[in-house]
Scaffold this motif. Structure first.
Motif, PDB file in Angstrom:
ATOM      1  N   GLN A   4      16.602   0.775  -1.614  1.00 40.86           N
ATOM      2  CA  GLN A   4      15.264   1.343  -1.459  1.00 40.86           C
ATOM      3  C   GLN A   4      15.062   1.701  -0.006  1.00 40.86           C
ATOM      4  O   GLN A   4      15.166   0.858   0.884  1.00 40.86           O
ATOM      5  N   ALA A   5      14.794   2.978   0.258  1.00 41.29           N
ATOM      6  CA  ALA A   5      14.613   3.457   1.629  1.00 41.29           C
ATOM      7  C   ALA A   5      13.341   4.283   1.689  1.00 41.29           C
ATOM      8  O   ALA A   5      13.346   5.485   1.411  1.00 41.29           O
ATOM      9  N   CYS A 128       9.366  -3.111   8.362  1.00 38.83           N
ATOM     10  CA  CYS A 128      10.053  -2.608   7.169  1.00 38.83           C
ATOM     11  C   CYS A 128       9.353  -3.062   5.893  1.00 38.83           C
ATOM     12  O   CYS A 128       9.266  -2.306   4.915  1.00 38.83           O
ATOM     13  N   GLY A 132       8.216  -0.198   3.546  1.00 38.04           N
ATOM     14  CA  GLY A 132       9.210  -0.005   2.496  1.00 38.04           C
ATOM     15  C   GLY A 132      10.517   0.564   2.996  1.00 38.04           C
ATOM     16  O   GLY A 132      11.415   0.876   2.203  1.00 38.04           O
ATOM     17  N   GLY A 134      14.253   0.906   4.458  1.00 35.68           N
ATOM     18  CA  GLY A 134      15.468   0.116   4.384  1.00 35.68           C
ATOM     19  C   GLY A 134      15.721  -0.564   5.721  1.00 35.68           C
ATOM     20  O   GLY A 134      15.303  -0.078   6.775  1.00 35.68           O
ATOM     21  N   GLN A 181      15.870  -3.435  -0.215  1.00 33.93           N
ATOM     22  CA  GLN A 181      15.756  -2.729   1.069  1.00 33.93           C
ATOM     23  C   GLN A 181      16.864  -3.120   2.045  1.00 33.93           C
ATOM     24  O   GLN A 181      17.001  -2.471   3.087  1.00 33.93           O
TER      25      GLN A 181
END
Length: 300
Positions: A4-5, A128, A132, A134, A181
């Motif tokens: 998830q980036a 982060c 959200g 990475g 992440q």
């Protein structure tokens, strides 16, 4: 495996992702360009994308220990305009260990924070978690800009790298960073002699066993120079050997200077391994056969 980036959800599979290195600094260890206008850096970024980069890693401070750290303000100035100019063309990672820079870079369009400090400042994890983005956790035994080359540093370098990354993952999760992440980097050459770097790369499977994607930042590193006796600018062929080994042992994101060379290497490798089939007439171009493909080569 999923990464998830930011708003992007990447499924990492058989083909490794290529992370093109875009230094917004005048003093990278592998190439000293001096000061250059922002337009030249944007052009270099677009050239990396055209060469096949899946994402760009943009950094505003050299990791070299013989160069002073730059201020937060200067680093933000170096990276954010560049990120904003390229974020529409590729996924962007910002190479920083400073929470303020990470926050500004994410606001400018970055989706990943590549932290070479090993989360020395936990506030970076909080940035982060809130965004959200990475988060790349890299192993190192020294503060940023520090140098440690001592064969006696580690009793077992593999065990100590794995233990460090395990503990840093727990710190990140405690700050609210989701498992999906996280990316792990064993930190080739960071607080490691060439022999120590080779030892951990030979056991990359132990890092892969932690269950998160591995970023391999082996491009033009000193361990390649120790093996080949070549300066940084001449280490791309040796780098390809390290990348091939890394992918076979669990690496899924490759941070590279020579994107085109790495793309060609993995394209040919995929065909030879049967991961991609070469069509019967693929490569038989009109330029090679100006009078038409010979009948015995045609499908009809």
């Amino acid at each position: 495996m999923i990464l998830q980036a930011g708003t992007r959800r990447l499924e990492l599979g058989a083909r490794p992702l290529l992370m093109g290195i875009l230094n917004a600094t005048p003093d990278s260890f592998s190439e000293e360009r001096g000061e250059e206008p922002p337009s030249a850096r944007v052009a270099r970024g677009r050239a990396l994308i055209a060469a096949g980069a899946d994402l760009l890693d943009i950094g505003g401070e050299s990791a070299r220990g013989d160069r002073p750290a730059v201020s937060v303000e200067e680093e933000i100035d170096r990276v954010c305009t560049l990120i904003a100019s390229l974020a529409g063309d590729a996924l962007i990672s910002v190479d920083t260990y400073k929470p303020e820079v990470a926050e500004a870079a994410i606001a400018a369009g970055a989706s990943i924070v590549n932290d070479v400090s090993g989360l020395r400042d936990p506030r970076l994890a909080e940035v982060c978690a809130a965004s959200g983005a990475g988060l790349v956790l890299m192993h190192t035994a020294v503060a940023p800009k520090g140098t440690l080359l001592d064969p006696a540093t580690y009793t077992d370098v593999v065990e100590e790298v794995v233990a460090f990354l395990t503990e840093r993952m727990a710190v990140a999760r405690a700050a609210g960073v989701a498992e999906e992440q996280l990316v792990l980097d064993p930190g080739p050459d960071f607080a490691k002699t060439p022999a120590q770097t080779v030892a951990i790369l030979r056991r990359l499977d132990a890092v892969a066993a932690l269950g998160r994607p591995i970023l391999l930042a082996a491009s033009r590193k000193d361990f390649v120079g120790a093996i080949t006796a070549r300066p940084p600018a001449e280490r791309d062929p040796g780098t390809l050997a390290a990348l091939g080994h890394g992918v076979e042992h669990g690496a899924s994101i490759l941070r590279v200077h020579d994107v085109a060379g790495a793309r060609d290497y993995f394209d040919v490798r995929a065909v030879l391994r049967g991961e991609r089939v070469l069509a019967p007439l693929e490569g038989l171009s009109p330029e090679r056969y100006p009078d038409g493909v010979p009948a015995h080569l045609s499908l009809g």
